[in-house]
Design an enzyme around this catalytic site. Structure first.
Site, PDB file in Angstrom:
ATOM      1  N   LYS A  78     -29.002 -53.003   4.292  1.00 30.85           N
ATOM      2  CA  LYS A  78     -30.386 -53.300   4.687  1.00 30.85           C
ATOM      3  C   LYS A  78     -30.551 -54.796   4.911  1.00 30.85           C
ATOM      4  O   LYS A  78     -29.977 -55.616   4.183  1.00 30.85           O
ATOM      5  CB  LYS A  78     -31.349 -52.798   3.604  1.00 30.85           C
ATOM      6  CG  LYS A  78     -32.829 -52.880   3.993  1.00 30.85           C
ATOM      7  CD  LYS A  78     -33.721 -52.275   2.911  1.00 30.85           C
ATOM      8  CE  LYS A  78     -35.190 -52.357   3.278  1.00 30.85           C
ATOM      9  NZ  LYS A  78     -36.065 -51.757   2.243  1.00 30.85           N
ATOM     10  N   SER A 153     -39.502 -48.500   3.550  1.00 38.00           N
ATOM     11  CA  SER A 153     -39.099 -49.518   4.509  1.00 38.00           C
ATOM     12  C   SER A 153     -37.617 -49.451   4.896  1.00 38.00           C
ATOM     13  O   SER A 153     -37.195 -50.074   5.867  1.00 38.00           O
ATOM     14  CB  SER A 153     -39.402 -50.910   3.926  1.00 38.00           C
ATOM     15  OG  SER A 153     -38.651 -51.141   2.734  1.00 38.00           O
ATOM     16  N   SER A 177     -39.234 -46.979  -1.033  1.00 41.72           N
ATOM     17  CA  SER A 177     -38.601 -47.358   0.229  1.00 41.72           C
ATOM     18  C   SER A 177     -37.166 -46.884   0.412  1.00 41.72           C
ATOM     19  O   SER A 177     -36.608 -47.040   1.497  1.00 41.72           O
ATOM     20  CB  SER A 177     -38.654 -48.882   0.406  1.00 41.72           C
ATOM     21  OG  SER A 177     -39.967 -49.290   0.695  1.00 41.72           O
TER      22      SER A 177
END
EC number: 6.3.5.7
Length: 485
Positions: A78, A153, A177
């Protein structure tokens, strides 16, 4: 058949038997990215040159006795987890050209395990969002149906695994997330106990809530990855000095005698019928394997959403104050004085959702409102944590849906922040309490979109979560279903 249809242990065996090479795995990843990335848009940056060079280096070591299970495995990271020399943007124009000069602790650990970083994954800007539509560059799409969001996210992290672009990925979880996009994309995502995994090198959103965790195709692979990244880190003051057990040892398929709590609040108002029915069906599966379940109450969970947005936005307001054009990130050219530099840099560099949360947090921390809002939110957080502890005094795990509904369409909720925030009503309490939780596939809803089962455990008891998740996974076939991208 893709090589990534195999588990980590199967691929490890194939490598040791020299049936495949590390280069084969890396090329499989980049070929798949070339085939589907224009549609999925899971990646922000690729690291092809270094990945191929590392694969060639590792190919010479195939068969060595000290090669661990993650040797040569391709991974995506990420884009809020710093990677030395590899662009890290947090999906924000504020950090569009930021090249870190060090690796996050989790990246160091994965490099030590000889994994290969394929690239950096798209996300909601600074991890603020539930659909990946808040990325400062472009929105990731759900591989199951490109008209739908992948969640957020960590939408890029979940979508890349679901699309077969990487074997597994790292995400971060502040209010759901990891788990929410894992549910939307039909993969496995775990938020570890707060303090289980080092946050050193994670660009902070809300420091008391953030945790890095793994997203994978199977529970077993998830356990391998968590095993590799867990443990005390002296570079992170919140890292816990708690022994990391052998997560694989408990993957026996046996849940006989397990006591399951099902909060009535997690099956009540605001939870869709499809999510509710999928959980009840999952409970029947576990009941048939010898587990028992009872309905319980987490009475303060109804306050979790408001509590979370007050606390997380307050912490974000403080954490993001460092991005002012002086040292980090972009710098506005439209300045006449220092005040202009601060104001214009932040106005131009941050997106709307980040600005919204900074404003909310600054308000909550301001003189005259601190006691009325921030301090009371902290008190409610304690009550929520106590609710979990009271339930865990009599039960081994808590089970419910990961999300109230399956994924929604791109653009459907982007103009309604409160409706968007409500997607996380079932995951946020877990972060406020600091306990671990996993999402595993448990069915499909409208338009064949995946649903997730959330299994919540006691502090630092990821082993029991994995035990239950693995048993359910092996008794069903949801994890074998693939997006037909």
């Amino acid at each position: 058949m893709s090589l990534f249809d195999h588990s980590v242990s199967e691929l490890h065996k194939k490598l040791n038997n020299k049936e495949i090479s590390v280069t084969d795995l890396v090329e499989e990843s980049y070929k798949r990215i070339a085939d589907v990335e224009d549609n999925v848009k899971a990646f922000l940056t690729l690291d092809e040159e270094n990945a191929r060079a590392k694969a060639k280096e590792l190919d010479a070591k195939i068969g060595a006795e000290d090669n661990g299970l993650l040797f040569g495995m391709p991974i995506g990271v990420k884009d809020n987890i710093v990677t030395n020399g590899l662009r890290t943007t947090c999906a924000s124009k504020m950090l569009a050209n930021f090249d870190p000069i060090y690796d996050a602790t989790v990246v160091q650990k994965l490099k030590a395990a000889d994994t290969i970083t394929i690239g950096k994954l798209n996300m909601d800007e600074f991890a603020m969002g539930s659909s990946n539509e808040n990325s400062g560059f472009y929105a990731t799409k759900n591989p199951w149906n490109l008209d739908y969001v992948p969640g957020g996210s960590s939408g890029g992290s979940a979508a890349a695994v679901a699309a077969g672009e990487v074997l597994f990925s790292l995400g971060s979880d502040t209010g759901g997330s990891i788990r929410q996009p894992a549910a939307y994309c039909g993969v496995v995502g775990l938020k570890p106990t707060y303090g289980r995994v080092s946050r050193y090198g994670l660009v902070a959103f809300a420091s008391s809530l953030d945790q890095i965790g793994p997203i994978t195709r199977t529970v077993e692979d998830n356990a391998y990855l968590l095993q590799a990244i867990s443990g005390l880190d002296r570079m992170d003051a919140t890292s816990a000095n708690v022994e990391v057990g052998n997560y694989l040892a408990g993957l026996t398929g046996d849940v006989k005698g397990l006591r399951i709590a099902v909060p009535k609040e997690y099956l009540g108002e605001g939870v869709g019928e499809e999510a509710r029915e999928s959980v009840l069906a999952a409970l029947k599966v576990l009941e048939g394997m010898g587990a028992t379940w009872e309905e319980v109450s987490l009475p303060h969970s109804k306050y979790a959403l408001a509590t979370y947005y007050l606390l997380s936005s307050s912490e974000a307001s403080a954490n993001l104050s460092r991005f002012d054009g002086v040292r980090y990130g972009v710098r506005s050219d439209n300045v006449n004085n220092l005040l202009d530099l601060y104001k214009n840099t932040r106005s131009e560099g941050f997106g709307d959702e980040v600005k919204r949360r900074i404003m909310l947090g600054t308000f909550a921390l301001s003189s005259g409102y601190y006691d009325a809002y921030y301090k009371k939110a902290q008190q409610v957080r304690t009550l929520i944590k106590n609710d979990f502890e009271n339930v865990f005094a009599n039960y081994d795990v808590i089970i419910g849906p990961t999300t109230p509904t399956p994924a929604f369409k791109v653009g459907e909720k982007v103009d309604d922040p409160m409706t968007m925030y409500a997607n996380d009503i079932l995951t946020i309490p877990v972060n406020l309490a600091g306990v671990p939780a996993i999402s595993v596939p448990c069915g499909f809803g409208a338009n064949n979109m995946p649903l997730g089962l959330q299994i919540i455990g006691k502090h630092f008891d990821e082993a029991t979560i994995y035990r239950v998740a693995h048993a359910f996974e092996q008794a069903t076939d949801y994890h074998t279903k693939k997006a037909s991208l």
